[in-house]
Scaffold this motif. Structure first.
Motif, mmCIF file in Angstrom:
data_model
loop_
_atom_site.group_PDB
_atom_site.id
_atom_site.type_symbol
_atom_site.label_atom_id
_atom_site.label_comp_id
_atom_site.label_asym_id
_atom_site.label_seq_id
_atom_site.Cartn_x
_atom_site.Cartn_y
_atom_site.Cartn_z
ATOM 1 N N LYS A 146 0.841 -1.193 0.000
ATOM 2 C CA LYS A 146 0.000 0.000 0.000
ATOM 3 C C LYS A 146 0.877 1.244 0.000
ATOM 4 C CE LYS A 146 -3.669 2.375 2.553
ATOM 5 N NZ LYS A 146 -4.525 2.364 3.765
ATOM 6 N N THR A 155 -6.354 2.888 -3.378
ATOM 7 C CA THR A 155 -7.470 2.006 -3.038
ATOM 8 C C THR A 155 -6.995 0.565 -3.074
ATOM 9 O OG1 THR A 155 -9.768 1.409 -3.577
ATOM 10 C CG2 THR A 155 -8.286 1.695 -5.419
ATOM 11 N N LYS A 156 -7.601 -0.278 -2.271
ATOM 12 C CA LYS A 156 -7.307 -1.705 -2.356
ATOM 13 C C LYS A 156 -7.993 -2.254 -3.593
ATOM 14 C CE LYS A 156 -7.649 -6.070 0.162
ATOM 15 N NZ LYS A 156 -8.070 -6.750 1.415
ATOM 16 N N CYS A 158 -7.669 -5.736 -4.880
ATOM 17 C CA CYS A 158 -8.178 -7.089 -4.688
ATOM 18 C C CYS A 158 -7.222 -7.896 -3.813
ATOM 19 C CB CYS A 158 -8.350 -7.801 -6.037
ATOM 20 S SG CYS A 158 -6.779 -7.989 -6.945
ATOM 21 N N ASP A 159 -7.709 -9.017 -3.324
ATOM 22 C CA ASP A 159 -6.856 -10.016 -2.699
ATOM 23 C C ASP A 159 -6.527 -11.084 -3.736
ATOM 24 O OD1 ASP A 159 -6.843 -8.895 -0.122
ATOM 25 O OD2 ASP A 159 -8.753 -9.863 0.371
ATOM 26 N N SER A 260 -2.429 -8.887 -1.180
ATOM 27 C CA SER A 260 -3.333 -7.881 -1.759
ATOM 28 C C SER A 260 -2.618 -7.055 -2.822
ATOM 29 C CB SER A 260 -3.863 -6.943 -0.676
ATOM 30 O OG SER A 260 -4.565 -7.649 0.314
ATOM 31 N N TRP A 262 -2.776 -3.230 -4.556
ATOM 32 C CA TRP A 262 -3.265 -1.880 -4.323
ATOM 33 C C TRP A 262 -3.156 -1.085 -5.619
ATOM 34 C CZ3 TRP A 262 -5.200 -0.705 0.503
ATOM 35 C CH2 TRP A 262 -4.937 -1.651 1.496
#
Length: 296
Positions: A146, A155-156, A158-159, A260, A262
């Motif tokens: 991040k 923004t996140k 996805c995983d 994740s 980012w």
């Protein structure tokens, strides 16, 4: 100062090599070198430390970089507003991504984007290092960590899941395994330790702390191809490895890693309509591909 000389300085600072900067500027490397020396003579200071590996900014170079980036940012933003480009559904977007995710996932999502926005062109940079967003190397980036810089919109995205994989050929020759302790008897594949650009990629040590891989690469795609060809086992993202008919996951109950992605962009680039459209497109397509990304 001559703005053209500053543009040359910015490209060398970003790429850290004369060759790459010359390609971006569409001028020959000798001209790039000459312009840098000219700028240093005019300022009376050294801006780069030269070595066989490239050009690294000196302390004074970093000071000039801050000013040059500010000038570039304001100039580009003003021109975009005056020309109405910030509202137009056309133009180019440069997106920096990680190696495998850019090549094996994002690229596949761009066909549908192009069909909706035929006047937007995409430059994709699948990099094995962090994207220099604050130096405007790209308009938008997908990262494994991040970003913390306050000048970025983050923004996140996805995983995604990683598992250990082996080829069917390898397992036929060397046999399967039922527990982690058996991994020490098998050939392992991983990253080059001193060139890992993110702690998020240091997952092999978690399971085999003292293992010495038989093959290492800064590219996860190279690791993937090595596993496919039966060289050994590696921890790979499911969105990459699960598409191969040659590979099988092993020790799924023991090795199950979630990481994740980012997404980030400089504030002024995020305001551009074309960047916002790609941003939303990637958010939607990753949501739709959740099962693939999580290896389900």
């Amino acid at each position: 100062m001559n703005w053209d000389d500053l543009k040359v300085f910015l490209e060398v600072a970003r790429s850290e090599t004369l060759t790459m900067a010359s390609k971006r500027l569409n001028i020959d490397p000798s001209t790039v070198s000459r312009r840098i020396h000219k700028l240093e003579n005019e300022l009376g200071t050294q801006l780069f430390d030269r070595s066989v590996t490239g050009h690294q900014l000196t302390e004074h170079g970093h000071e000039l970089l801050t000013t040059a980036l500010d000038i570039e940012k304001k100039t580009v933003a003003t021109l975009d507003i005056l020309q109405g480009k910030n509202l137009e559904d056309k133009g180019s977007i440069r997106i920096g991504t990680t190696d495998a995710f850019g090549s094996y996932f994002i690229t596949e999502q761009l066909t549908s984007f192009h069909l909706q926005h035929k006047q937007i062109s995409i430059d994709l940079l699948p990099l094995q290092r962090l994207v220099k967003l604050t130096q405007y190397e790209a308009d938008l980036a997908v990262t494994v960590e991040k970003p913390e810089n306050k000048s970025l919109v983050v923004t996140k995205l996805c995983d995604y899941r990683l598992k250990m994989y082996a080829s069917k050929e390898y397992l036929a020759q060397h046999g399967g395994m039922s527990c982690l302790s058996q991994l020490s008897n098998h050939a392992m594949i991983g990253y080059v330790d001193d060139l890992i650009f993110s702690d998020q990629l240091c997952y092999l040590d978690r399971y085999l702390e003292k293992v010495k891989p038989v093959f290492r690469s800064t590219s996860v795609i190279a690791q993937y191809k090595a596993v496919e060809n039966g060289l050994g086992l590696a921890i790979l993202p499911c969105f990459l490895a699960s598409k191969s008919e040659k590979l099988l996951p092993v020790l799924e109950n023991d090795i199950n890693i979630i990481r994740s992605f980012w997404m980030a962009a400089p504030v002024e680039r995020k305001r551009l309509a074309r960047v916002e459209k790609l941003w939303q497109h990637l958010k939607l397509t990753t949501q739709q591909a959740e099962a693939l990304l999580l290896g389900q």
